[in-house]
Design an enzyme around this catalytic site. Structure first.
Site, PDB file in Angstrom:
ATOM      1  N   ALA A 188       0.840  -1.213   0.000  1.00 47.30           N
ATOM      2  CA  ALA A 188       0.000   0.000   0.000  1.00 47.30           C
ATOM      3  C   ALA A 188       0.872   1.260   0.000  1.00 47.30           C
ATOM      4  O   ALA A 188       0.699   2.149  -0.836  1.00 47.30           O
ATOM      5  CB  ALA A 188      -0.934  -0.009   1.216  1.00 47.30           C
ATOM      6  N   ARG A 230     -13.286 -18.507   3.908  1.00 45.76           N
ATOM      7  CA  ARG A 230     -12.245 -18.773   4.914  1.00 45.76           C
ATOM      8  C   ARG A 230     -12.749 -18.689   6.350  1.00 45.76           C
ATOM      9  O   ARG A 230     -12.263 -19.418   7.217  1.00 45.76           O
ATOM     10  CB  ARG A 230     -11.115 -17.772   4.757  1.00 45.76           C
ATOM     11  CG  ARG A 230     -10.302 -18.011   3.521  1.00 45.76           C
ATOM     12  CD  ARG A 230      -9.229 -16.961   3.440  1.00 45.76           C
ATOM     13  NE  ARG A 230      -8.599 -17.028   2.124  1.00 45.76           N
ATOM     14  CZ  ARG A 230      -7.592 -16.245   1.772  1.00 45.76           C
ATOM     15  NH1 ARG A 230      -7.109 -15.352   2.608  1.00 45.76           N
ATOM     16  NH2 ARG A 230      -7.058 -16.361   0.586  1.00 45.76           N
TER      17      ARG A 230
HETATM   18  C1  LIG Z   1       1.308 -15.141   5.450  1.00 51.08           C
HETATM   19  C2  LIG Z   1       0.395 -14.224   4.649  1.00 51.08           C
HETATM   20  C3  LIG Z   1      -0.077 -14.623   3.400  1.00 51.08           C
HETATM   21  C4  LIG Z   1      -0.903 -13.767   2.655  1.00 51.08           C
HETATM   22  N1  LIG Z   1      -1.296 -14.164   1.406  1.00 51.08           N
HETATM   23  C5  LIG Z   1      -2.036 -13.301   0.637  1.00 51.08           C
HETATM   24  C6  LIG Z   1      -2.388 -13.623  -0.702  1.00 51.08           C
HETATM   25  O1  LIG Z   1      -2.014 -14.673  -1.218  1.00 51.08           O
HETATM   26  N2  LIG Z   1      -3.137 -12.738  -1.411  1.00 51.08           N
HETATM   27  C7  LIG Z   1      -3.563 -11.546  -0.875  1.00 51.08           C
HETATM   28  O2  LIG Z   1      -4.238 -10.764  -1.568  1.00 51.08           O
HETATM   29  N3  LIG Z   1      -3.225 -11.201   0.388  1.00 51.08           N
HETATM   30  C8  LIG Z   1      -2.482 -12.051   1.148  1.00 51.08           C
HETATM   31  N4  LIG Z   1      -2.134 -11.695   2.419  1.00 51.08           N
HETATM   32  C9  LIG Z   1      -2.596 -10.390   2.915  1.00 51.08           C
HETATM   33  C10 LIG Z   1      -1.723  -9.272   2.323  1.00 51.08           C
HETATM   34  O3  LIG Z   1      -0.366  -9.634   2.443  1.00 51.08           O
HETATM   35  C11 LIG Z   1      -1.985  -7.961   3.079  1.00 51.08           C
HETATM   36  O4  LIG Z   1      -3.352  -7.659   3.086  1.00 51.08           O
HETATM   37  C12 LIG Z   1      -1.254  -6.796   2.414  1.00 51.08           C
HETATM   38  O5  LIG Z   1       0.080  -7.141   2.120  1.00 51.08           O
HETATM   39  C13 LIG Z   1      -1.271  -5.576   3.324  1.00 51.08           C
HETATM   40  O6  LIG Z   1      -0.447  -4.571   2.733  1.00 51.08           O
HETATM   41  P1  LIG Z   1      -0.155  -3.234   3.524  1.00 51.08           P
HETATM   42  O7  LIG Z   1       0.794  -2.447   2.692  1.00 51.08           O
HETATM   43  O8  LIG Z   1      -1.439  -2.611   3.928  1.00 51.08           O
HETATM   44  O9  LIG Z   1       0.542  -3.701   4.900  1.00 51.08           O
HETATM   45  P2  LIG Z   1       1.982  -4.326   5.161  1.00 51.08           P
HETATM   46  O10 LIG Z   1       2.519  -5.007   3.973  1.00 51.08           O
HETATM   47  O11 LIG Z   1       1.887  -5.131   6.418  1.00 51.08           O
HETATM   48  O12 LIG Z   1       2.885  -3.037   5.409  1.00 51.08           O
HETATM   49  C14 LIG Z   1       2.800  -2.261   6.579  1.00 51.08           C
HETATM   50  C15 LIG Z   1       4.019  -1.369   6.647  1.00 51.08           C
HETATM   51  O13 LIG Z   1       3.881  -0.461   7.752  1.00 51.08           O
HETATM   52  C16 LIG Z   1       5.060  -0.501   8.536  1.00 51.08           C
HETATM   53  N5  LIG Z   1       4.693  -0.140   9.905  1.00 51.08           N
HETATM   54  C17 LIG Z   1       3.790  -0.739  10.717  1.00 51.08           C
HETATM   55  N6  LIG Z   1       3.712  -0.096  11.892  1.00 51.08           N
HETATM   56  C18 LIG Z   1       4.602   0.937  11.813  1.00 51.08           C
HETATM   57  C19 LIG Z   1       5.002   1.961  12.689  1.00 51.08           C
HETATM   58  N7  LIG Z   1       4.450   2.096  13.923  1.00 51.08           N
HETATM   59  N8  LIG Z   1       5.968   2.840  12.284  1.00 51.08           N
HETATM   60  C20 LIG Z   1       6.519   2.746  11.045  1.00 51.08           C
HETATM   61  N9  LIG Z   1       6.173   1.796  10.155  1.00 51.08           N
HETATM   62  C21 LIG Z   1       5.231   0.898  10.541  1.00 51.08           C
HETATM   63  C22 LIG Z   1       5.587  -1.915   8.381  1.00 51.08           C
HETATM   64  O14 LIG Z   1       6.954  -2.030   8.740  1.00 51.08           O
HETATM   65  C23 LIG Z   1       5.348  -2.100   6.878  1.00 51.08           C
HETATM   66  O15 LIG Z   1       6.369  -1.484   6.143  1.00 51.08           O
HETATM   67  C24 LIG Z   1      -1.299 -12.523   3.181  1.00 51.08           C
HETATM   68  C25 LIG Z   1      -0.833 -12.127   4.443  1.00 51.08           C
HETATM   69  C26 LIG Z   1       0.011 -12.956   5.162  1.00 51.08           C
HETATM   70  C27 LIG Z   1       0.508 -12.486   6.505  1.00 51.08           C
END
Ligand SMILES: Cc1cc2nc3c(=O)[nH]c(=O)nc-3n(C[C@H](O)[C@H](O)[C@H](O)COP(=O)(O)OP(=O)(O)OC[C@H]3O[C@@H](n4cnc5c(N)ncnc54)[C@H](O)[C@@H]3O)c2cc1C
Length: 291
Positions: free
Chosen positions: A17, A277
């Site tokens: 994101a 799920r």
């Molecule tokens: C094992 C696993 C398998 C998955 N498989 C799938 C799949 O096959 N298909 C699918 O669509 N989705 C899947 N998902 C879900 C998907 O990975 C997530 O919904 C998506 O990656 C979330 O993206 P994001 O950028 O919102 O969060 P994240 O990728 O978690 O990024 C969050 C970011 O914020 C940072 N952060 C957090 N707190 C702080 C703070 N206090 N200060 C500074 N930085 C901070 C973190 O370090 C990171 O850089 C899976 C998830 C997991 C855990």
């Protein structure tokens, strides 16, 4: 306390994101903060199965949205389901253009797997179940080669700054043990989920929801925080984070059995292993509770 001003967009979080937002913000300058090194401490790098999108001949965003609504037991917002289903194919193509090596069919289309609650194969996968790692490597490469983005890793969000009208005007982070105030005209929080708050999670333990909590304290309206996804087939071997048996396994025909060897899912839902799920997670919980 050290203070700096960033004259552009300040993004906290470097999962898919935050990185996607950083790329989309061009040509505005972006300062991207993350608590962990790039590609670590984020769920995005751990994703396995792939991305659901209507990319195959005969599939449509309308069918994808209808499956999503049917799986949601009356709780899905149909407008959001339609929006996500409509934008899915372009999102996958954009990531492929950035270099994510999606698996291909012999004709050059996207190879797609079946997963729970989808009425047809719809998951665009990357090198089998390596979707998260491979997509993130491509997107991180794109961000690092973008001149409009500066990355500051190891900066953990601790507070939000507000002006006299309550508008967010910056953040307080801790970097190398020292607090730092960064002001900016635009602040975007992309700090991911709250899995790290649970006793056992399948997400990185660093994900503790500070972004969500600080936004709530600052007066933001938080939408649907009760929707937390539980991976039904996290492997219970006393480890936290728990390793995950990929969701794609059930799509390929894997069966869930209890200690008597009984494939129990058919007793819980007509779609058995391919039930939504949450149904699978509750069925496993019931089987464990029953011994
Ligand atoms: C094992 C696993 C398998 C998955 N498989 C799938 C799949 O096959 N298909 C699918 O669509 N989705 C899947 N998902 C879900 C998907 O990975 C997530 O919904 C998506 O990656 C979330 O993206 P994001 O950028 O919102 O969060 P994240 O990728 O978690 O990024 C969050 C970011 O914020 C940072 N952060 C957090 N707190 C702080 C703070 N206090 N200060 C500074 N930085 C901070 C973190 O370090 C990171 O850089 C899976 C998830 C997991 C855990």
């Amino acid at each position: 306390m050290d203070r700096i001003h960033h004259d552009g967009v300040l993004i906290v979080g470097a999962g898919l994101a935050g990185l996607s937002a950083a790329l989309s913000a061009a040509p505005r300058k972006v300062l991207l903060l993350t608590g962990a090194p790039l590609n670590q401490g984020c769920s995005s790098a751990w994703a396995q199965g792939g991305m659901a999108a209507a990319l195959s001949v005969g599939d449509t965003p309308e069918l994808h949205a209808a499956d999503t609504i049917a799986a949601g037991a009356g709780l899905v917002d149909p407008v959001m389901a339609a929006l996500l289903a409509r934008e899915g194919p372009a999102a996958v193509r954009r990531l492929a253009e950035l270099g994510a090596p999606f698996d291909r069919t012999a004709e050059g289309g996207f190879a797609q797997s079946l997963e729970a609650a989808h009425s047809r194969p719809r998951i665009a996968r990357v090198k089998g179940d390596q979707a998260g790692r491979e997509i993130m490597e491509a997107v991180v490469r794109a961000v690092l080669s973008s001149r409009h983005v500066e990355v500051r890793a190891g900066a953990r969000l601790r507070g939000l700054l507000q002006d006299a009208e309550g508008r967010i005007s910056g953040v307080v982070v801790v970097q190398n043990g020292r607090p730092l105030e960064i002001t900016a005209p635009a602040v975007l929080l992309a700090t991911g989920g709250i899995g790290g708050l649970y006793g056992v999670t399948t997400t990185p333990a660093e994900l503790q929801g500070e972004g969500l909590a600080l936004a709530a304290l600052a007066g933001a309206m938080i939408g649907d925080p009760e929707f937390v996804q539980f991976h039904p087939t996290a492997i219970d071997i006393g480890r936290d984070p728990a390793p995950l048996a990929t969701e794609a396994l059930r799509g390929e025909g894997a069966k869930l059995i209890n200690t008597s060897g009984h494939a129990f899912m058919a007793g819980y839902h007509a779609d058995a292993e391919l039930a939504p799920r949450d149904v699978v997670a509750r069925a496993i919980h019931a089987e464990i509770a029953a011994g």
